[in-house]
Structure formats: C-alpha cells, structure tokens
Design an enzyme around this catalytic site. Structure first.
Site, PDB file in Angstrom:
ATOM      1  N   PRO A   2      -3.564  -2.846 -13.656  1.00 46.92           N
ATOM      2  CA  PRO A   2      -4.852  -2.211 -13.347  1.00 46.92           C
ATOM      3  C   PRO A   2      -5.495  -2.820 -12.108  1.00 46.92           C
ATOM      4  O   PRO A   2      -5.326  -4.004 -11.840  1.00 46.92           O
ATOM      5  CB  PRO A   2      -5.699  -2.505 -14.585  1.00 46.92           C
ATOM      6  N   GLU A   3      -6.234  -1.999 -11.381  1.00 47.13           N
ATOM      7  CA  GLU A   3      -6.942  -2.461 -10.191  1.00 47.13           C
ATOM      8  C   GLU A   3      -8.333  -2.959 -10.608  1.00 47.13           C
ATOM      9  O   GLU A   3      -8.775  -2.731 -11.746  1.00 47.13           O
ATOM     10  CB  GLU A   3      -7.106  -1.293  -9.213  1.00 47.13           C
ATOM     11  N   LYS A  51      -9.905  -8.828 -11.014  1.00 52.99           N
ATOM     12  CA  LYS A  51      -9.168  -8.207 -12.115  1.00 52.99           C
ATOM     13  C   LYS A  51      -9.212  -9.057 -13.384  1.00 52.99           C
ATOM     14  O   LYS A  51      -8.422  -8.861 -14.301  1.00 52.99           O
ATOM     15  CB  LYS A  51      -7.724  -7.957 -11.664  1.00 52.99           C
ATOM     16  N   ASN A 166      -1.702  -2.750  -6.524  1.00 57.96           N
ATOM     17  CA  ASN A 166      -0.714  -2.099  -5.659  1.00 57.96           C
ATOM     18  C   ASN A 166      -1.108  -0.688  -5.235  1.00 57.96           C
ATOM     19  O   ASN A 166      -0.755  -0.231  -4.152  1.00 57.96           O
ATOM     20  CB  ASN A 166       0.656  -2.077  -6.342  1.00 57.96           C
ATOM     21  N   ARG A 251       6.167  -5.857  -4.623  1.00 61.70           N
ATOM     22  CA  ARG A 251       5.652  -4.641  -5.229  1.00 61.70           C
ATOM     23  C   ARG A 251       6.289  -3.435  -4.545  1.00 61.70           C
ATOM     24  O   ARG A 251       6.536  -3.442  -3.333  1.00 61.70           O
ATOM     25  CB  ARG A 251       4.130  -4.559  -5.079  1.00 61.70           C
TER      26      ARG A 251
END
Ligand SMILES: [Zn+2]
Length: 304
Positions: A2-3, A51, A166, A251
């Site tokens: 999650p961002e 985060k 990402n 990533r």
C-alpha cells in the site's frame, strides 16, 4: 504494497471506529508480546506516518503507549473478526466494549512501546506527503542529494520523502516525462514533480479511489502502472517493463522509452511542467489543490 495515501485512509477509518474507546481485552499472537495486556488503555488516536500506522493509547497513571505496524505486502487491519482467517494469522486483537474488535492480520511489522519513543520507528522518514505540514524544499533537496540513485529508487526511499510506493514511483516519472532510470541528482525541476505528489496523495487519501488519471473506471485509474505490453497512452510507443530482479530498487518498473528517454539517450533530464499540468488536468481535485496551495495540501494529520 500500500502507498501512503492508502495507509492514511486506513488510519482515518480506524480512528473513526475506535478513538476514545477503552480496550477491554487484548490478544497477541506474537513471540515478543504474547503476555502483554493492554486492557484498560484507551485508544486516543490512530495516525499514519508515511506508510507506518501508529495507534496511541493512554490511561490515567500509565505512560502512553503506541502500537506501531507496517503492512508491507501481506498485512492488513480488519474491523471485526475476519471470516476464514485462522486465529494464528491474527497477530493482534483489540476487543472493545460495544464495538467490533480491531484485528491485525499477517502483520510483518508489529511493535508496542512508549509513545515517547515513536521516533525509533518513524524518525528516519523524510517529509510526509499526507501530513498537514510538508517541507517540499527538503523533499526536493533529499531527492537531489540522492545523486546517482535512479529517480525510481530515490522516490521509493522513505528517507527522502514518505508515502510513495511503487505505484506512484512508476506514475510520477511518467507524468513528469522523466525516465525512472535517470540519476535523481541530475533531474531538473523536481519541485514540480514533488508538488504534484503533494497534491495527488492527500486528495486520493481523503476522497479515493486511488487514481493518477482522475478516472475512477476500472482499468483507467492509472497512466502506465501495471499496463505491461500496452502502448503508451500519450504516444503509443510500446511500454517497457523491467522485472524486480533487473531493477536496482527491486520493484517491477514500467516506463515509456519515448516520453521518458533514458540516461543513455540524453545527458540531462528535465521535469516537463507543461506535461505534468496536462496530465493532472483530468484529476480536477488534484489540479485544484495544486493551483490553490503549492506546498500545503488539504489533509489534516493528528501527528503531534
Ligand atoms: Zn509515450
């Protein structure tokens, strides 16, 4: 993973559900905290820092405590006992009188400690894109100081600025017309990219859904993230994709070789403010936030 906007949204939702309530019973399935008992502590605040999720508890005569968690790829918080999730995956349960319990599932990072020591968990973070105050100049300076680190990796490094995962590390360089492979220290105009991030994440956190295009329709929410093998939405060139194992920052990375020429093709990279402005225009609330505030987004943070 999650961002920052997703975690901010989660913190707000949990805060609405539990703040002001006193824990009646706690269950830890965690080797370090198996015997820890949080009964009698009131949940004052659920907050986010980048985060990281921070749940602050207090009680008369006891020193304030924080439950810190990070979801990484696997973790989640549930309001109410999740069906079909076996007890051993429920790392923490906070039972509240007259309310559904708060349950942390598969949390890869879970800490409990004095609130005064929160800096151990979040002190390394750069300016937080979803916080009330945001030092955009510092974020830009940090990205510049990243020097030879490619822009994609520099954006993901939470010490430079906090909240980007990402999805945004792919979308923001595309919107700016800069290759994610370009050394961060040699990209001009990063202040424009940071300003868009500062508008985009808080608006998505507050209102959802998480979209960079402003379009909420399935499959249209992002410019290039996850669109491997598809043509670039701006120039129709085939998008390039590099696997995690081929990317120094580990990533999956997507980019348009034409809109985002790489370091081998050009000496210098410039954030294209006009392109950013055009691409943000479809996300009206973000465009409005950008026009209104520059450095200050609409979010309200409970961070002290
Ligand atoms: Zn393109």
């Amino acid at each position: 993973m999650p961002e920052g906007d997703t975690i901010r949204r989660l913190a707000d939702r949990l805060h609405r559900h539990v703040s002001g309530r006193t824990i009646a019973r706690s269950v830890f399935r965690h080797n370090r905290y198996a015997t820890r008992d949080l009964a009698g502590l009131r949940i004052d605040v659920v907050d986010a820092a980048g985060k990281h999720l921070l749940m602050r508890l207090s009680a008369e005569g006891r020193r304030p405590i924080t439950i810190h968690s990070h979801l990484r790829m696997s973790g989640r918080w549930s309001i109410g006992l999740p069906p079909r999730t076996p007890p051993w995956r429920r790392r923490i349960e906070l039972w509240l009188p007259d309310a559904k319990p708060l349950v942390g599932i598969d949390l890869p990072v879970l800490d409990v400690g004095p609130t005064a020591d929160e800096h151990r968990w979040v002190g390394h973070l750069g300016p937080d894109l979803c916080a009330t105050s945001f030092d955009g100049d510092l974020a830009v300076a940090n990205l510049r100081a990243a020097g030879s680190v490619p822009l994609g990796g520099a954006l993901l490094d939470q010490r430079n600025l906090a909240g980007i995962g990402n999805l945004y590390a792919v979308e923001l360089p595309f919107m700016a017309g800069v290759s994610p492979w370009f050394p961060s220290g040699r990209v001009d105009g990063l202040e424009h990219l940071v300003a868009v991030a500062r508008a985009l994440l808080p608006v998505n956190a507050e209102l959802g859904p998480q979209t960079t295009t402003g379009n909420a329709r399935r499959g249209r929410t992002h410019w290039i993230y996850g669109r491997r093998g598809r043509p670039c939405p701006r120039c129709s060139t085939a998008l390039q994709v590099a696997r995690e194992s081929d990317v120094p920052w580990g990533r999956v990375t997507t980019w348009c070789p034409r809109c985002q020429p790489g370091p081998d093709a050009v000496d210098h990279a410039h954030v294209d403010p006009e392109r950013l402005r055009r691409l943000v225009a479809g996300h009206r609330l973000v465009a409005r936030a950008l026009g209104r505030s520059g450095q200050h987004g609409p979010r309200h943070s409970r961070s002290g």
